[in-house]
Enzyme design. Structure first.
Site, PDB file in Angstrom:
ATOM      1  N   ARG A 109      73.110  34.020  66.712  1.00 46.61           N
ATOM      2  CA  ARG A 109      72.924  35.033  65.672  1.00 46.61           C
ATOM      3  C   ARG A 109      72.764  36.444  66.244  1.00 46.61           C
ATOM      4  NH1 ARG A 109      71.317  32.661  60.541  1.00 46.61           N
ATOM      5  NH2 ARG A 109      72.832  31.008  60.398  1.00 46.61           N
TER       6      ARG A 109
ATOM      7  N   ARG B 225      71.870  40.527  60.735  1.00 46.79           N
ATOM      8  CA  ARG B 225      70.989  41.508  60.108  1.00 46.79           C
ATOM      9  C   ARG B 225      70.052  42.267  61.025  1.00 46.79           C
ATOM     10  NH1 ARG B 225      69.310  37.606  55.284  1.00 46.79           N
ATOM     11  NH2 ARG B 225      69.452  36.265  57.111  1.00 46.79           N
TER      12      ARG B 225
ATOM     13  N   ARG C 122      78.719  45.441  56.200  1.00 43.01           N
ATOM     14  CA  ARG C 122      78.670  44.361  55.203  1.00 43.01           C
ATOM     15  C   ARG C 122      78.335  44.869  53.793  1.00 43.01           C
ATOM     16  NH1 ARG C 122      76.625  39.517  55.273  1.00 43.01           N
ATOM     17  NH2 ARG C 122      76.795  39.919  53.053  1.00 43.01           N
TER      18      ARG C 122
ATOM     19  N   ASP D 259      80.709  31.193  59.704  1.00 46.15           N
ATOM     20  CA  ASP D 259      79.579  30.355  59.309  1.00 46.15           C
ATOM     21  C   ASP D 259      80.019  28.900  59.322  1.00 46.15           C
ATOM     22  OD1 ASP D 259      76.674  30.755  58.099  1.00 46.15           O
ATOM     23  OD2 ASP D 259      77.591  29.023  57.125  1.00 46.15           O
TER      24      ASP D 259
ATOM     25  N   TYR E  51      73.919  19.949  54.037  1.00 47.88           N
ATOM     26  CA  TYR E  51      74.140  20.982  53.003  1.00 47.88           C
ATOM     27  C   TYR E  51      74.899  20.403  51.810  1.00 47.88           C
ATOM     28  CZ  TYR E  51      72.263  24.669  55.923  1.00 47.88           C
ATOM     29  OH  TYR E  51      71.416  25.451  56.666  1.00 47.88           O
TER      30      TYR E  51
HETATM   31  O1  CP3 Z   1      75.501  33.605  65.841  1.00 48.75           O
HETATM   32  C1  CP3 Z   1      76.267  34.502  65.425  1.00 48.75           C
HETATM   33  O2  CP3 Z   1      76.065  35.716  65.609  1.00 48.75           O
HETATM   34  C2  CP3 Z   1      77.562  34.075  64.760  1.00 48.75           C
HETATM   35  C3  CP3 Z   1      77.496  33.939  63.381  1.00 48.75           C
HETATM   36  C4  CP3 Z   1      76.879  32.721  62.703  1.00 48.75           C
HETATM   37  C5  CP3 Z   1      76.456  32.803  61.360  1.00 48.75           C
HETATM   38  N1  CP3 Z   1      76.137  31.562  60.941  1.00 48.75           N
HETATM   39  C6  CP3 Z   1      76.457  34.041  60.569  1.00 48.75           C
HETATM   40  C7  CP3 Z   1      75.544  34.133  59.418  1.00 48.75           C
HETATM   41  C8  CP3 Z   1      76.730  31.408  63.116  1.00 48.75           C
HETATM   42  C9  CP3 Z   1      76.981  30.783  64.482  1.00 48.75           C
HETATM   43  C10 CP3 Z   1      76.248  30.671  61.993  1.00 48.75           C
HETATM   44  C11 CP3 Z   1      76.034  29.215  61.998  1.00 48.75           C
HETATM   45  C12 CP3 Z   1      75.163  28.610  60.972  1.00 48.75           C
HETATM   46  N2  CP3 Z   1      75.148  28.849  59.618  1.00 48.75           N
HETATM   47  C13 CP3 Z   1      74.230  27.582  61.225  1.00 48.75           C
HETATM   48  C14 CP3 Z   1      73.984  26.981  62.573  1.00 48.75           C
HETATM   49  C15 CP3 Z   1      73.168  27.899  63.414  1.00 48.75           C
HETATM   50  C16 CP3 Z   1      71.699  27.915  63.110  1.00 48.75           C
HETATM   51  O3  CP3 Z   1      71.206  29.005  62.804  1.00 48.75           O
HETATM   52  O4  CP3 Z   1      71.075  26.852  63.194  1.00 48.75           O
HETATM   53  C17 CP3 Z   1      73.621  27.246  60.012  1.00 48.75           C
HETATM   54  C18 CP3 Z   1      72.542  26.213  59.813  1.00 48.75           C
HETATM   55  C19 CP3 Z   1      74.226  28.044  58.997  1.00 48.75           C
HETATM   56  C20 CP3 Z   1      73.927  28.044  57.545  1.00 48.75           C
HETATM   57  C21 CP3 Z   1      73.433  29.395  57.142  1.00 48.75           C
HETATM   58  N3  CP3 Z   1      74.250  30.472  56.877  1.00 48.75           N
HETATM   59  C22 CP3 Z   1      72.087  29.838  57.033  1.00 48.75           C
HETATM   60  C23 CP3 Z   1      70.862  28.971  57.221  1.00 48.75           C
HETATM   61  C24 CP3 Z   1      72.133  31.202  56.703  1.00 48.75           C
HETATM   62  C25 CP3 Z   1      70.975  32.178  56.593  1.00 48.75           C
HETATM   63  C26 CP3 Z   1      70.602  32.493  55.195  1.00 48.75           C
HETATM   64  C27 CP3 Z   1      69.846  33.809  55.152  1.00 48.75           C
HETATM   65  O5  CP3 Z   1      70.331  34.725  54.446  1.00 48.75           O
HETATM   66  O6  CP3 Z   1      68.808  33.927  55.798  1.00 48.75           O
HETATM   67  C28 CP3 Z   1      73.482  31.557  56.612  1.00 48.75           C
HETATM   68  C29 CP3 Z   1      74.009  32.913  56.322  1.00 48.75           C
HETATM   69  C30 CP3 Z   1      74.451  33.665  57.524  1.00 48.75           C
HETATM   70  N4  CP3 Z   1      75.300  33.169  58.463  1.00 48.75           N
HETATM   71  C31 CP3 Z   1      74.138  35.006  57.854  1.00 48.75           C
HETATM   72  C32 CP3 Z   1      74.828  35.309  59.031  1.00 48.75           C
HETATM   73  C33 CP3 Z   1      74.869  36.611  59.770  1.00 48.75           C
HETATM   74  C34 CP3 Z   1      73.273  35.933  57.029  1.00 48.75           C
HETATM   75  C35 CP3 Z   1      74.109  36.440  55.902  1.00 48.75           C
HETATM   76  C36 CP3 Z   1      73.822  37.880  55.571  1.00 48.75           C
HETATM   77  O7  CP3 Z   1      73.982  38.736  56.454  1.00 48.75           O
HETATM   78  O8  CP3 Z   1      73.497  38.112  54.411  1.00 48.75           O
END
Ligand code: CP3
Length: 357
Positions: free
Chosen positions: A35, A39, A48, A84, A160
């Site tokens: 990540r 944000r 974004r 994602d 999910y």
């Molecule tokens: O790591 C990186 O920088 C690459 C981008 C990345 C995202 N999601 C971007 C994202 C990666 C590798 C993921 C994988 C992902 N997504 C996982 C496995 C990694 C982990 O954290 O365990 C999981 C479980 C998800 C599912 C998911 N998507 C979650 C739990 C969330 C967070 C929800 C939140 O808003 O807190 C997301 C959304 C997400 N994926 C965001 C980002 C940057 C946030 C979205 C935003 O900016 O509004």
């Protein structure tokens, strides 16, 4: 195609991340952060603005820009594709969205044999915008900075789909797993196919390594992991090894201390470790020959710099003990993703510190 997806050994040596994953000792310890895009970065929040998370993942120009942002800022040794784990599910036609502050939400949860049978298969064409972003990124990234692709592992994707969203106890997922193993294995088999298609598209487009995220596998016992999950993750790793033997495979989950050996056995070259198990102990659990990734607690980054520095030094010292005991290599990372409230300046200092040690 194989000449484009099998890096030559001189290429490996030029990339600290690929060298560490291959069990070599690069001149500097590679570091990147799960990540690292997202944000914590004001430049991410800016690009974004007004664009949905999933929408942004299908725009190659945005994927490219957001992936590059943390590399420019922190000078990490790797870029991780901005996407994602639910992107391939969305691409295949499953009705879901990513809700800010919550995570993926699935319109029609998948809870029985009929719903599993109705799941659409992913066609590589449906993730062509992701492949296009990978090609653009390989043209943009500086020498030595490796591009990591990724996919969600079958269990974490299933959680999910079955729960319909994020879950604390994963009770519906486990209920399906225990009460209807046949449907469960069909579901995980289908999600393994999805992961293979998504990863293949990324590796063929130029991703130099990939990480299979089984973020929530840590909610399972070792016995259940081996019976219900590992064979499906193993099929993903085997398919990718066949496609591109030299592309290192990373495997990561949270709370997986009891599963580290089994997650390595699934076929990973590099095993990700959260902050609960020190790397020297993790090396014992994983066994010799595999590299380790981790494992600074992301919450540590909120503490004073003196604390952060001491913890970074501790992780590197434990990693060195792991290497002395037979671990293949060390890739510095956090034990889970960067928390959105993290001061990005601290991340930059951590990169500099790891490189200086
Ligand atoms: O790591 C990186 O920088 C690459 C981008 C990345 C995202 N999601 C971007 C994202 C990666 C590798 C993921 C994988 C992902 N997504 C996982 C496995 C990694 C982990 O954290 O365990 C999981 C479980 C998800 C599912 C998911 N998507 C979650 C739990 C969330 C967070 C929800 C939140 O808003 O807190 C997301 C959304 C997400 N994926 C965001 C980002 C940057 C946030 C979205 C935003 O900016 O509004």
């Amino acid at each position: 195609m194989s000449d484009t997806i099998e890096p030559k050994s001189d290429t490996v040596a030029a990339y600290p991340l690929l060298a560490a994953a291959a069990g070599e000792r690069p001149a500097r310890r590679p570091v990147w952060f799960m990540r690292q895009a997202g944000r914590s970065l004001p430049e991410y929040r800016k690009v974004r603005e007004g664009i949905g998370m999933l929408q942004s993942c299908f725009r190659p120009d945005l994927v490219c820009e957001i992936t590059l942002q943390p590399v420019r800022r922190h000078r990490t040794d790797a870029a991780i594709l901005f996407s994602d784990i639910v992107v391939p599910l969305k691409a295949a036609g499953i009705d879901l969205d990513i809700v800010s502050g919550i995570g993926p939400v699935v319109e029609q949860p998948v809870r029985d044999a009929a719903a599993v049978a109705a799941l659409p298969a992913l066609d590589a064409q449906q993730v062509e915008p992701v492949a296009e972003a990978v090609r653009m990124l390989r043209g943009e990234l500086a020498d030595g900075v490796a591009l990591i692709g990724f996919a969600g592992a079958p269990f974490t994707l299933a959680s999910y789909l079955v729960e319909g969203g994020p879950s604390r106890n994963h009770e519906r997922t486990k209920a399906l797993m225990y009460s209807d193993p046949q449907t469960w294995h069909t579901l995980l088999g289908s999600l393994a196919d999805t992961a293979i298609t998504f990863l293949t598209a990324q590796v063929e487009a130029g991703a130099q390594a990939f990480q299979l995220f089984d973020s929530w596998a840590g909610v399972l016992s070792l016995a259940d992991y081996r019976e219900y999950v590992q064979p499906h993750s193993a099929r993903v790793f085997a398919a990718m090894k066949e496609l591109s033997p030299a592309t290192p495979a990373f495997h990561f989950g949270v709370g997986t201390g009891e599963l580290l050996g089994a997650m390595g056995d699934a076929g990973a070259d590099v095993v990700g470790v959260d902050w609960r198990v020190p790397l020297d102990e993790a090396a014992r659990r994983v066994g010799p020959g595999k590299a380790l990734q981790g494992n600074l607690d992301p919450a540590t980054l909120m503490a004073s710099w003196d604390t952060v520095e001491a913890q970074v030094r501790r992780v590197c010292a434990e990693a060195d003990a792991a290497l002395a005991a037979g671990a293949g290599g060390h890739v510095f990372n956090l034990g889970h993703g960067v928390l959105p409230s993290t001061d990005p300046g601290v991340l930059t200092r951590v990169v500099d510190l790891v490189h200086s040690l």
